[in-house]
Design a protein around this motif. Structure first.
Motif, PDB file in Angstrom:
ATOM      1  N   CYS A  50       0.704  13.801  -4.588  1.00  0.00           N
ATOM      2  CA  CYS A  50       0.680  12.719  -5.435  1.00  0.00           C
ATOM      3  C   CYS A  50       1.406  11.430  -4.696  1.00  0.00           C
ATOM      4  CB  CYS A  50       1.280  12.549  -6.879  1.00  0.00           C
ATOM      5  SG  CYS A  50       0.230  13.972  -7.738  1.00  0.00           S
ATOM      6  N   MET A  51       2.513  11.526  -4.005  1.00  0.00           N
ATOM      7  CA  MET A  51       2.997  10.366  -3.538  1.00  0.00           C
ATOM      8  C   MET A  51       2.153   9.767  -2.305  1.00  0.00           C
ATOM      9  SD  MET A  51       7.187  11.396  -3.394  1.00  0.00           S
ATOM     10  CE  MET A  51       7.528  10.116  -2.407  1.00  0.00           C
ATOM     11  N   THR A  52       1.469  10.340  -1.946  1.00  0.00           N
ATOM     12  CA  THR A  52       0.711   9.964  -0.657  1.00  0.00           C
ATOM     13  C   THR A  52      -0.646   9.010  -1.299  1.00  0.00           C
ATOM     14  OG1 THR A  52      -0.961  11.913  -0.443  1.00  0.00           O
ATOM     15  CG2 THR A  52       1.189  11.848   0.725  1.00  0.00           C
ATOM     16  N   GLY A  53      -0.986   9.218  -2.399  1.00  0.00           N
ATOM     17  CA  GLY A  53      -2.166   8.777  -2.900  1.00  0.00           C
ATOM     18  C   GLY A  53      -1.682   7.339  -3.868  1.00  0.00           C
ATOM     19  N   LEU A  54      -0.727   7.847  -4.924  1.00  0.00           N
ATOM     20  CA  LEU A  54      -0.436   6.740  -6.072  1.00  0.00           C
ATOM     21  C   LEU A  54      -0.136   5.322  -5.526  1.00  0.00           C
ATOM     22  CD1 LEU A  54       1.043   9.129  -8.701  1.00  0.00           C
ATOM     23  CD2 LEU A  54      -0.811   7.635  -8.865  1.00  0.00           C
ATOM     24  N   PRO A  55       0.760   5.354  -4.422  1.00  0.00           N
ATOM     25  CA  PRO A  55       0.992   3.982  -3.892  1.00  0.00           C
ATOM     26  C   PRO A  55      -0.208   3.154  -3.577  1.00  0.00           C
ATOM     27  CG  PRO A  55       2.773   5.551  -2.988  1.00  0.00           C
ATOM     28  CD  PRO A  55       1.498   6.399  -3.777  1.00  0.00           C
ATOM     29  N   PHE A  56      -1.131   3.658  -3.023  1.00  0.00           N
ATOM     30  CA  PHE A  56      -2.380   2.982  -2.622  1.00  0.00           C
ATOM     31  C   PHE A  56      -2.939   2.373  -3.870  1.00  0.00           C
ATOM     32  CE2 PHE A  56      -1.849   5.609   1.405  1.00  0.00           C
ATOM     33  CZ  PHE A  56      -1.772   4.360   2.158  1.00  0.00           C
ATOM     34  N   ILE A  57      -3.084   3.091  -5.103  1.00  0.00           N
ATOM     35  CA  ILE A  57      -3.776   2.672  -6.044  1.00  0.00           C
ATOM     36  C   ILE A  57      -2.954   1.661  -6.535  1.00  0.00           C
ATOM     37  CG2 ILE A  57      -4.254   3.417  -8.410  1.00  0.00           C
ATOM     38  CD1 ILE A  57      -4.775   6.433  -7.297  1.00  0.00           C
ATOM     39  N   GLN A  58      -1.584   1.622  -6.696  1.00  0.00           N
ATOM     40  CA  GLN A  58      -0.850   0.507  -7.223  1.00  0.00           C
ATOM     41  C   GLN A  58      -0.691  -0.746  -6.306  1.00  0.00           C
ATOM     42  OE1 GLN A  58       0.525   0.563 -10.210  1.00  0.00           O
ATOM     43  NE2 GLN A  58       0.006   2.937 -10.623  1.00  0.00           N
TER      44      GLN A  58
ATOM     45  N   ASN B 153       4.450   8.751  -9.079  1.00  0.00           N
ATOM     46  CA  ASN B 153       4.238   7.325  -9.243  1.00  0.00           C
ATOM     47  C   ASN B 153       5.478   6.773  -8.988  1.00  0.00           C
ATOM     48  OD1 ASN B 153       2.773   5.026  -9.645  1.00  0.00           O
ATOM     49  ND2 ASN B 153       2.619   5.448 -11.851  1.00  0.00           N
ATOM     50  N   PHE B 154       6.524   6.877  -9.725  1.00  0.00           N
ATOM     51  CA  PHE B 154       7.711   6.044  -9.515  1.00  0.00           C
ATOM     52  C   PHE B 154       8.438   6.264  -8.325  1.00  0.00           C
ATOM     53  CE2 PHE B 154      12.380   6.248  -9.774  1.00  0.00           C
ATOM     54  CZ  PHE B 154      12.588   4.983 -10.074  1.00  0.00           C
ATOM     55  N   MET B 155       8.478   7.427  -7.588  1.00  0.00           N
ATOM     56  CA  MET B 155       9.010   7.665  -6.387  1.00  0.00           C
ATOM     57  C   MET B 155       8.239   6.763  -5.262  1.00  0.00           C
ATOM     58  SD  MET B 155      10.377  11.502  -6.479  1.00  0.00           S
ATOM     59  CE  MET B 155      10.717  11.746  -4.793  1.00  0.00           C
ATOM     60  N   GLY B 156       6.923   7.258  -5.232  1.00  0.00           N
ATOM     61  CA  GLY B 156       6.003   6.576  -4.074  1.00  0.00           C
ATOM     62  C   GLY B 156       5.968   5.088  -4.135  1.00  0.00           C
ATOM     63  N   THR B 157       5.607   4.619  -5.324  1.00  0.00           N
ATOM     64  CA  THR B 157       5.826   3.056  -5.638  1.00  0.00           C
ATOM     65  C   THR B 157       7.215   2.451  -4.910  1.00  0.00           C
ATOM     66  OG1 THR B 157       4.205   3.234  -7.295  1.00  0.00           O
ATOM     67  CG2 THR B 157       5.167   1.095  -6.894  1.00  0.00           C
ATOM     68  N   THR B 158       8.361   2.816  -5.407  1.00  0.00           N
ATOM     69  CA  THR B 158       9.688   2.550  -5.266  1.00  0.00           C
ATOM     70  C   THR B 158       9.753   2.545  -3.746  1.00  0.00           C
ATOM     71  OG1 THR B 158      10.376   3.131  -7.231  1.00  0.00           O
ATOM     72  CG2 THR B 158      11.983   2.694  -5.608  1.00  0.00           C
ATOM     73  N   LEU B 159       9.260   3.708  -3.035  1.00  0.00           N
ATOM     74  CA  LEU B 159       9.826   3.969  -1.718  1.00  0.00           C
ATOM     75  C   LEU B 159       8.737   3.097  -0.892  1.00  0.00           C
ATOM     76  CD1 LEU B 159      10.778   5.671   0.698  1.00  0.00           C
ATOM     77  CD2 LEU B 159       8.989   6.891   0.440  1.00  0.00           C
TER      78      LEU B 159
END
Length: 244
Positions: free
Chosen positions: A70-78, A208-214
């Protein structure tokens, strides 16, 4: 001479002797110690409730794998629109705004397509083999840094690679929530799979939180590094003369 014993008496005596020998051999064999048996991470019966599932490594491996995918995909959505503006703004010029405007629609299409596609694929090749395919998210996400590294020399190729990186990552991410429930049923049994699935669903907001923050921290660090490098190249006297 005395008459020979009847055949039935001889047969009974032989049978009794054989039975006694079998009993002695059985008694002489050492019993296997329960401690000598190899421990199994899961009970033999695949109907495991949530507390028992959380005591096995299978639960935490599935949890960690879901967070990673999920971390690999969610940041692209956001953040895909902001990524395009930041990465390709200088090299693509006025076309960057139009490209960035279309990116959310492409990402949404990949997200929706992944949710439709991965279910039938899992039905055909099994849930386990499908989750193995999710490992493709690793090379997909690694296309992103490579693409940003060639923006200055080949912006068109960089944009194409970045687009494929985003779409593949989002498409693979879309399948993880779809397969969490059947994966829990396959591993822990169907009786309590709903309860286990609801706990595993926490991986989506956590990722979502970890990926976007990173991604945001990496963006801020890159901006600060390049701004500092640019400031070091500016002549102080020329800057003062130009801007006061």
């Amino acid at each position: 001479p005395p008459p020979p014993p009847p055949a039935s008496t001889t047969s009974t005596t032989a049978s009794t002797t054989t039975a006694n020998e079998s009993e002695r051999s059985t008694t002489a064999q050492p019993k296997a110690s329960p401690a000598a048996a190899a421990p199994s991470p899961l009970p033999a019966a695949l109907d495991i409730n949530l507390p028992a599932a959380m005591q096995t490594p299978n639960f935490y491996l599935l949890f960690a794998g879901s967070v990673g995918v999920c971390m690999t995909g969610l940041p692209f959505i956001q953040l895909s629109k902001f990524m395009v503006n930041d990465i390709f703004g200088a090299s693509m010029g006025s076309n960057t705004a139009a490209i960035a405007a279309t990116y959310p629609a492409l990402v949404a299409s990949a997200n929706m397509g992944g949710r439709f596609i991965w279910g039938p694929i899992s039905d055909r090749i099994s849930c386990l083999n499908t989750t193995v395919l999710f490992g493709l998210s690793v090379p997909a996400i690694l296309l992103g840094p490579y693409a940003t590294g060639i923006v200055a020399t080949d912006p068109a190729t960089a944009l194409t690679l970045f687009k494929y990186s985003a779409l593949l990552s989002v498409g693979i991410f879309a399948g993880m929530p779809v397969l969490l429930a059947p994966a829990a049923a396959d591993i822990f049994g169907g009786t309590h799979s709903g309860e286990i699935y609801r706990r595993l669903w926490l991986t989506v907001p956590l990722a979502n939180f970890m990926g976007t923050t990173l991604f945001s921290k990496a963006r801020d660090a890159a901006y600060t590094r390049h701004a500092t490098s640019l400031a070091d190249q500016v002549d102080d006297e020329a800057f003062t003369a130009a801007f006061g």
